[in-house]
Scaffold this active site. Structure first.
Site, short mmCIF file in Angstrom:
data_model
loop_
_atom_site.label_atom_id
_atom_site.label_comp_id
_atom_site.label_asym_id
_atom_site.label_seq_id
_atom_site.Cartn_x
_atom_site.Cartn_y
_atom_site.Cartn_z
N ASP A 127 12.25 -4.21 15.11
CA ASP A 127 13.64 -4.44 14.78
C ASP A 127 14.54 -3.37 15.41
O ASP A 127 14.21 -2.17 15.38
CB ASP A 127 13.77 -4.37 13.24
N GLU A 159 -5.65 1.18 21.28
CA GLU A 159 -6.90 1.67 20.66
C GLU A 159 -7.59 0.57 19.87
O GLU A 159 -8.77 0.66 19.59
CB GLU A 159 -6.57 2.77 19.64
C1 GLC Z 1 18.02 -6.94 13.17
C2 GLC Z 1 17.61 -8.05 12.25
C3 GLC Z 1 18.77 -8.36 11.35
C4 GLC Z 1 19.11 -7.14 10.56
C5 GLC Z 1 19.37 -5.95 11.46
C6 GLC Z 1 19.33 -4.67 10.72
O1 GLC Z 1 19.02 -7.31 14.05
O2 GLC Z 1 17.16 -9.15 12.99
O3 GLC Z 1 18.49 -9.44 10.50
O4 GLC Z 1 20.25 -7.37 9.78
O5 GLC Z 1 18.36 -5.83 12.45
O6 GLC Z 1 18.02 -4.35 10.35
#
Ligand code: GLC
Length: 558
Positions: free
Chosen positions: A225, A274
């Site tokens: 993310d 790994e």
């Molecule tokens: C990413 C996720 C989104 C979230 C953001 C903050 O873009 O896909 O849903 O709100 O990160 O974590």
């Protein structure tokens, strides 16, 4: 019913010497948004037991892997993207035993599991952050986040001019344990999501350990993310512009896509390597150009990166051709597969994007022309699945679901909806629980209703209604994904061969195939290029000529 074993795909890239080969190279990866997929315990909220029970559906759909959005312990200020404990499951989703069962069952069905990793920020309820606040200024734990004194005579102004992606300042002022106003902390998203300071070795150590925890649990990979956000420019310089929204996505920002992030991914890659069995990392990296996205998938970094330039492209032949070419060209030098994606949990579903005029962005509030949107969505999917590389499918798009654009404000939960002028804000519309059955409580999602209201008519779009129904969107997806398995040429390689075509039409050659796409509003007559394999709408072949209806894609074997 055929059981597809997730045999690692090998040899599909024989045309690219030295190219990395792995199951992920041409994989179709299905995104499950756990809140909205299936509710196993009848509390109105999807959960891991629900997902496990429905895995056979995904096996039958024919996908290679399942990516699950976060299910970790979280106060849910941003639907789980605010993690309080990276090694625990939120009770609303189940337990670690449920996660273990899900991973085992998926593997038994030949499906791989990718979990979401949220390293840019934690929840404000994470132990480190709670203690950092409670211990007050001077707490060593504050160095793991970005705490700064404010500007102005009394520190009443934020330390710099950055704005949150969800709108408003990217800083929140703290209150000292003695009740006086204190320092500020950085949060690129909601105030409940403080950004980690990745220059602190404890942060890097912690995430290496979290990676190992989940790899030991048996997961096949991570979707990372905000992979572009971890490193901030030294000194947290002002942006110096009041139009951050315009700059986002077009420029390298002091908080996004800084070159330092790549060091982190190199260190993660050594951990992934790994482990046996081709474990992967996928970058959610919003960068200004596909070339900069390619930096995330250099041979010693991640395996894939989402292609948001493709997702953001209008239903227009010339624009599609340009983005396909530039995406393939950008990935070729680094030897990574290109990826393709049309929908996810952060953007208006493509059936609704294409139902509206182009240029409205990815957060759309109007339903538009639904028939047209669905026609185009089906055609867009067939084009996507004919391209070389790996494709992502977001739950419900295989049903042709539109966004729910008329959710009442009081039902909305997206934190960005409540912060004016944010980049996002209308993400609840693509997060409505999916319909499994024609009738029944929440259309088979679960026995206890649904955390976001489902619209009337949802039942007719259900898996039950579409299964075995000729011409249904679900059967189109099943047939297309099955054809990709049967003819590995469809997802293989790094090239498409453009053939001459009238304006608004794409004719592209793939090994053993031709794909014809009419993006215009009117039928187009073309010479028949081969034997019809699959079409997104009924087509009439008359001798050597085919009349391609408006907004239609057809696959031909040659
Ligand atoms: C990413 C996720 C989104 C979230 C953001 C903050 O873009 O896909 O849903 O709100 O990160 O974590």
């Amino acid at each position: 019913m055929t059981q597809h074993l997730a045999a690692p795909s090998t040899g599909t890239s024989a045309d690219a010497p030295g190219h990395r080969i792995g199951w992920w190279q041409d994989a179709v990866i299905y995104q499950v948004y756990p809140r909205s997929f299936a509710d196993g315990n009848g509390d109105g909220m999807g959960d891991l037991a629900g997902v496990t029970a429905r895995l056979p559906y995904l096996r039958d759909l024919g996908v290679d892997a399942v990516w699950l959005s976060p299910f970790y312990a979280s106060p849910q200020a941003d639907a789980g993207y605010d993690v309080a404990d990276y090694r625990a499951i939120d009770p609303m989703f189940g337990t670690l035993l449920d996660a273990d069962a899900l991973i085992r069952e998926a593997h038994a069905l030949g499906l791989r599991i990718i979990v979401d990793l949220v390293p840019n920020h934690s929840s404000d309820q994470h132990e480190w952050f709670k203690r950092a606040l409670a211990e007050g200024p001077g707490s060593a734990l504050r160095d793991r986040y970005h705490f700064r004194p404010g500007k102005g005579a009394d520190g009443e102004l934020p330390p710099n001019d950055w704005e949150s992606i969800f709108g408003g300042p990217a800083w929140t002022r703290t209150t000292n344990p003695d009740g006086t106003p204190g320092d500020w902390y950085l949060h690129l998203f909601a105030p409940e999501q403080p950004d980690f300071n990745w220059e602190h070795p404890a942060v890097a150590d912690e995430f290496r350990s979290i990676l190992r925890f989940w790899l030991d649990m048996g997961v096949d990979g991570f979707r990372v993310d905000v992979a572009h956000g971890l490193v901030k420019a030294h000194g947290l310089p002002d942006l110096g512009s009041h139009d951050q929204l315009k700059l986002l996505g077009n420029d390298v920002m002091p908080f996004f896509d800084q070159d330092g992030v790549h060091e982190i991914y190199r260190s993660w890659r050594t951990i992934l390597d790994e482990y046996p069995g081709d474990r992967i990392a996928v970058a959610e990296a919003w960068t200004p150009t596909v070339e900069r996205t390619a930096n995330y998938v250099r041979p010693d970094e991640m395996h894939q990166a989402f292609n948001f330039q493709y997702l953001s492209t209008a239903w227009d032949a010339a624009e599609l051709r340009t983005v396909i070419d530039s995406s393939l060209a950008a990935m070729r030098p680094v030897g990574a597969p290109t990826t393709w994606v049309l929908s996810n949990h952060d953007v208006t579903r493509h059936a609704t994007r294409f139902a509206n005029p182009p240029g409205l962005g990815t957060q759309i509030r109007t339903a538009g022309d639904r028939d047209k949107g669905l026609r185009r969505a089906r055609a867009a999917t067939l084009l996507m699945l004919a391209l070389p590389g790996s494709a992502y499918v977001y739950q419900g798009e295989e049903l042709g679901l539109p966004d729910v654009t008329d959710l009442p404000d009081e039902a909305r939960q997206d934190p960005s909806f409540f912060r004016a002028e944010g980049q996002d804000g209308f993400r609840d519309g693509c997060r409505v629980p999916i319909p499994w059955t024609r009738e029944g409580s929440s259309y088979g999602f679960g026995d206890g209703g649904s955390w976001l209201p489902q619209p009337a008519g949802w039942g007719e779009l259900s898996i039950e209604a579409q299964t075995g129904t000729e011409g249904s969107t679900l059967e189109l997806y099943r047939a297309a994904i099955a054809a990709r398995r049967e003819h590995p040429g469809l997802g293989a390689g790094t090239d498409v061969e453009w053939k001459s075509a009238p304006d608004g039409v794409l004719v592209l050659g793939r090994p053993g195939f031709v794909c014809t796409v009419n993006t215009t509003d009117a039928p187009v007559a073309l010479p028949v290029p081969g034997t019809l394999l699959l079409a997104s709408a009924p087509v009439a072949v008359d001798g050597d000529t085919v009349e391609l209806p408006a907004d239609t894609t057809v696959w031909w074997t040659v």
